[in-house]
Design an enzyme around this catalytic site. Structure first.
Site, mmCIF file in Angstrom:
data_model
loop_
_atom_site.group_PDB
_atom_site.id
_atom_site.type_symbol
_atom_site.label_atom_id
_atom_site.label_comp_id
_atom_site.label_asym_id
_atom_site.label_seq_id
_atom_site.Cartn_x
_atom_site.Cartn_y
_atom_site.Cartn_z
ATOM 1 N N ASP A 185 0.832 -1.199 0.000
ATOM 2 C CA ASP A 185 0.000 0.000 0.000
ATOM 3 C C ASP A 185 0.871 1.256 0.000
ATOM 4 O O ASP A 185 1.970 1.238 -0.559
ATOM 5 C CB ASP A 185 -0.930 -0.032 1.228
ATOM 6 C CG ASP A 185 -2.306 0.530 0.938
ATOM 7 O OD1 ASP A 185 -2.393 1.750 0.747
ATOM 8 O OD2 ASP A 185 -3.286 -0.231 0.897
ATOM 9 N N HIS A 229 -3.679 5.915 3.481
ATOM 10 C CA HIS A 229 -4.431 4.725 3.094
ATOM 11 C C HIS A 229 -3.826 3.456 3.683
ATOM 12 O O HIS A 229 -4.525 2.615 4.254
ATOM 13 C CB HIS A 229 -4.475 4.651 1.575
ATOM 14 C CG HIS A 229 -5.398 3.628 1.004
ATOM 15 N ND1 HIS A 229 -5.002 2.331 0.759
ATOM 16 C CD2 HIS A 229 -6.680 3.707 0.609
ATOM 17 C CE1 HIS A 229 -6.012 1.661 0.235
ATOM 18 N NE2 HIS A 229 -7.044 2.470 0.137
ATOM 19 N N SER A 541 -11.316 -1.237 -0.252
ATOM 20 C CA SER A 541 -10.000 -1.189 0.391
ATOM 21 C C SER A 541 -10.092 -1.509 1.869
ATOM 22 O O SER A 541 -9.160 -2.040 2.460
ATOM 23 C CB SER A 541 -9.375 0.196 0.226
ATOM 24 O OG SER A 541 -8.759 0.348 -1.010
#
Length: 880
Positions: A185, A229, A541
């Site tokens: 990520d 994220h 996600s």
């Protein structure tokens, strides 16, 4: 004869991190109300136009390319020396042919090949070299803005309850201890207390400055997260402390594939997969999806499947393209062995609160972006411009000064949120409270001109009615802003988020595989971005790391019991014990949502670790029903100490029709069994035959349901999802819009349709065909014909290098560019040496014929192909 190269002129798909859209459609003016099935299926109720009838506007053509070679990767038994020899031969041949390209990355563990940057005119030359098995676009992976709701109470606790992870920890003592979870990520906040002492491997594959358009510069262990994220994803999978994740004692491997801005790409993803394998990770989470790239043959999907075979469980988000219609699932989630994950809404959400007179009833709200933040104190008189029956509340201009200094209540519907807020602002309002016209909280966007300079917040339909009733009963009613927050149930909880993508795969494999909570999830966030250290995000996600964490708990439980589970068996276990959920369009109808949108349903870790039986295969991909559906054999395995008898039954789920627009239909499927029950001996197995009959399912529809095995006398019921395509799969049209001839405009940096069909074939002055693909194409071949005779020019253009495994266009107006550089290829046997030759055609008039072979089509069957012939093109190389 060497294998035909593949994918030489593909597209740049919109790969995105799959997080980042909040519940609902903030930009839309109308709520998705709870329709009856007939209303939802009626014409005119679709979210997007069904066919691409308008201008083609979205260029999806790629820049970087994968070059695949024939030797198997080392994880599949390939020899490293043979792999190296293939690459060396490729480099030597390219140099001898004078082909200019820039080599980027090379792979050998999970996929055998290179990634390269090459000019469009040189790509076909590379494709023709000996040993090249395939050519694929290196898809770009965008880093989107995160949909963040900054509150101070966790929704993670309620999300954990949805999968049973809370019970697994509190009653079964499972925490993921000793299990290694890899997070591919944006990196991770290493200073966050949620991960203290548990990051055992870390690698930065790109560097801070990488944007997706420049050269990555690996930073070794600089995995600090400047996007947020990755920290959030890791917090869901394995965060500890105040807001624990699913497996709070698991160890973490962090593989940073994004810089601080911009994108990453599929080749860097494969590089990270190979490193995770080398580092001995048990589970890999990839909250990255390439919507509409639904071919399991794509390199990242192949590498991910090979990683599973090498012993690593792989969970990947299926994508957030729910509004893009059926066939939107993407790689790597569509990989054969990958667990593709769908997104369910959390059952609760934490909201900021205001109160209303006379009794201080609390009202939870969400801030509308990009309006100013609501204050944390102070009162305003409350006004309204309509009632709960209004359909166009606040859409017309309001009298100047009529709302001066007031908080105005406005119902959603008919016009944009911005229009409603702008009208209220112009009338002197001090704040706007928008309320939903359907069950559920309201997340709104008021982007537009004029700028909205007053606070705008959104509330649910129920809260809207409370506020309406207060001001109706007392025109002097007031609202008071507070600094408090509260947890509120979501009416859409435990149903699919509207953003989650539909399958199936291009080859009719059932995707996604399972689902998990992903809508409104609170988890760790970088302290440098939010000092609280936590934020709420939504998307697939957020669902995928739930599954990665659940897999870690299962691995821990199996190891503890002395029964280690193979990576390839994890999906079977999770699918067998998952629970399908009702249709999010109207949960009250009791209809199960589409199988090709939720897979087996919500994962359940407690059922997964306590069951003593499994069923294989764990999903039935039935293919097309043109010639009927073949009976399927299920094998039930019982590892328990006593025999078990299962009663067989069937649950139908919604059927979908349409492509970009999805219309629900009731199930018309019937299922029969070779016996009503099946008895499985202790430590043994038994089989049963299942026959699925699509019945009156409409042609071209995707149908599905569940085979359910209920144990007599109690115990864990097992289920197997199935899905299929009704009728002839090749009846789906690919070229629904005639391609257009274009040329490259250097000033605009893109291709522009042209009526001038004379080309010099020098530099960028070549014909380019803008092609909209309404469905997947197994291959696309272009032949050059003499315009006078209609005969091929010497041999087929790109004779053995037709493009293969093409995804569909992501929108009804999307297109891919396919260029002809004025050369044709002399096939082997015509050339005077071992290498094929390409040579320019003489000046003259030509047409280019495009032949599309449909997905799963038979190349010898004309009905499985579509053909388009260009207008006459004039080649005049002497023209200046």
């Amino acid at each position: 004869m060497k294998n035909a190269p593949r994918n030489a002129a593909l597209l740049l798909l919109s790969l995105s991190l799959a997080a980042c859209g909040q519940q609902g459609s903030p930009a839309a003016s109308e709520a998705r109300t709870a329709p009856t099935l007939a209303q939802a299926a009626a014409p005119g109720t679709s979210l997007q136009a069904q066919t691409a009838t308008g201008p083609l506007t979205q260029d999806e053509t790629p820049q970087l390319w994968f070059i695949e070679f024939g030797e198997r990767p080392t994880s599949k038994g390939g020899q490293r020396s043979a792999i190296a020899a293939e690459k060396q031969l490729f480099r030597q041949q390219a140099k001898a042919a004078g082909i200019k390209f820039q080599e980027r990355l090379e792979f050998d563990r999970l996929w055998n090949g290179l990634s390269v940057r090459v000019a469009p005119g040189e790509l076909k030359k590379l494709q023709s070299l000996d040993g090249v098995r395939g050519v694929y676009p290196v898809l770009n992976v965008a880093l989107p803005d995160a949909a963040v709701v900054n509150e101070s109470r966790p929704e993670m606790l309620t999300a954990l309850a949805q999968t049973g992870a809370d019970v697994a920890r509190n009653e079964l003592g499972l925490t993921g201890k000793g299990v290694k979870i890899a997070i591919m990520d944006t990196g991770i906040d290493l200073d966050h207390p949620a991960f203290a002492g548990r990051v055992v491997k870390q690698y930065d594959l790109v560097g801070d400055a990488y944007t997706g358009r420049n050269t990555p510069v690996p930073g070794q262990d600089n995995v600090d997260d400047c996007g947020g994220h990755g920290t959030h994803v890791a917090g869901i999978a394995a965060g500890a402390g105040d807001v624990p994740g699913v497996a709070p004692e698991a160890q973490l491997g962090v593989y940073r594939v994004f810089g601080c801005e911009g994108s990453t790409s599929a080749d860097i993803m494969i590089q990270a997969m190979e490193r995770a394998l080398e580092d001995g990770m048990d589970v890999l989470n990839m909250s990255i999806g390439s919507s509409f790239n639904s071919w399991p043959q794509y390199p990242s999907a192949v590498a991910a499947s090979n990683l599973v075979d090498a012993g690593v469980v792989v969970a990947a988000s299926i994508g957030n393209s729910g509004s893009g219609g059926v066939w939107a699932a993407g790689a790597p989630g569509v990989g054969d062995k990958v667990i593709g994950v769908a997104n369910f809404m959390n059952t609760h959400v934490t909201l900021k609160e205001l109160t209303v007179s006379p009794d201080g009833t609390r009202i939870g709200y969400q801030q509308a972006s990009p309006s100013p933040a609501a204050p944390t104190s102070g009162s305003l008189p409350l006004a309204r411009t309509g009632t709960p029956a209004s359909t166009a509340d606040g859409c017309a201009p309001l009298p100047e000064g009529s709302l001066s200094g007031k908080a105005v209540l406005i119902r959603r519907g008919s016009c944009t949120f911005h229009a409603k807020a702008a009208n209220a602002q112009a009338a002197g309002a001090a704040a706007v409270i928008l309320y939903n016209n359907a069950p559920g909280a309201l997340a709104a966007s008021v982007t537009g001109s004029p700028e909205i300079k007053i606070p705008v917040v959104g509330v649910s339909d129920a809260f809207g009615k409370v506020l309406n009733d207060r001001v109706a009963a007392d025109p002097a009613a007031t609202i008071t802003w507070t600094d408090r927050v509260g947890s509120y149930p979501l009416p859409t909880g435990n149903t699919l988020d509207t953003s989650t993508s539909f399958g199936l795969s291009a080859e009719l494999d059932l995707k996604p595989d399972v689902g998990a909570p992903g809508g409104m999830i609170r988890a760790a966030y970088p302290l440098s971005i939010d000092p609280s250290g936590y934020a709420t995000l939504s998307g697939t996600s957020m669902a995928s790391p739930h599954v990665a964490g659940v897999a870690a708990l299962v691995i821990e439980a199996k190891r503890r019991a002395g029964q280690p589970i193979r990576a390839g068996d994890m999906r079977t276990l999770l699918q067998n014990t998952a629970s399908p959920k009702p249709w999010n369009g109207n949960p009250g109808l009791g209809l199960l949502d589409y199988v090709h949108r939720q897979g087996a349903g919500m994962v359940d870790v407690v059922r997964a670790v306590t069951t003593t039986a499994t069923v294989t295969p764990s999903k039935l991909s039935l293919g097309e029903s043109e010639r009927g559906v073949a009976p399927q054999t299920l094998t039930v395995h019982n590892s328990g100490a006593a025999p078990v008898t299962y009663v067989l039954s069937h649950q139908g789920a919604l059927t979908s029709t349409g492509n970009y627009a999805v219309k629900p239909q009731p199930s018309a499927v019937s299922v029969s069994f070779s016996a009503p029950t099946v008895t499985v001996p202790a430590g043994g197995a038994a089989q049963v035959t299942v026959t699925v009959n699509p019945g009156s399912t409409p042609a071209q529809a995707v149908y599905g349901g569940y085979v359910v095995l209920t144990p007599q006398g109690g115990g864990t019921a097992l289920s197997v999802p199935y899905a299929g395509f009704a009728g002839d799969y090749q009846s789906l049209k690919v070229l629904t819009v005639a391609p257009r001839v274009a040329r490259f405009d250097e000033a605009l940096g893109t291709t522009v349709p042209t009526d001038n069909l004379t080309f010099t074939m020098r530099d960028s002055d070549v014909p380019v065909f803008q092609v909209h693909l309404d469905h997947f194409a197994r291959s696309l071949r272009m032949d050059v014909l003499d315009a006078r005779t209609g005969q091929p020019v010497n041999t087929q253009f790109f004779n053995s290098s037709e493009d293969e495994y093409l995804p569909r266009s992501s929108t009804p107006t999307g297109f891919f560019n396919f260029a002809w550089d004025g050369q044709v290829r002399w096939s082997r046997g015509v050339s005077d040496n071992a290498q094929d030759k390409r040579k320019p055609v003489p000046n003259g008039q030509y047409v280019v014929r495009l032949t599309v072979l449909k997905a799963l089509g038979d190349a010898s069957n004309p009905a499985h192909q579509e053909v388009w012939t260009s207008p006459v093109l004039t080649v005049n190389a002497s023209k200046k």
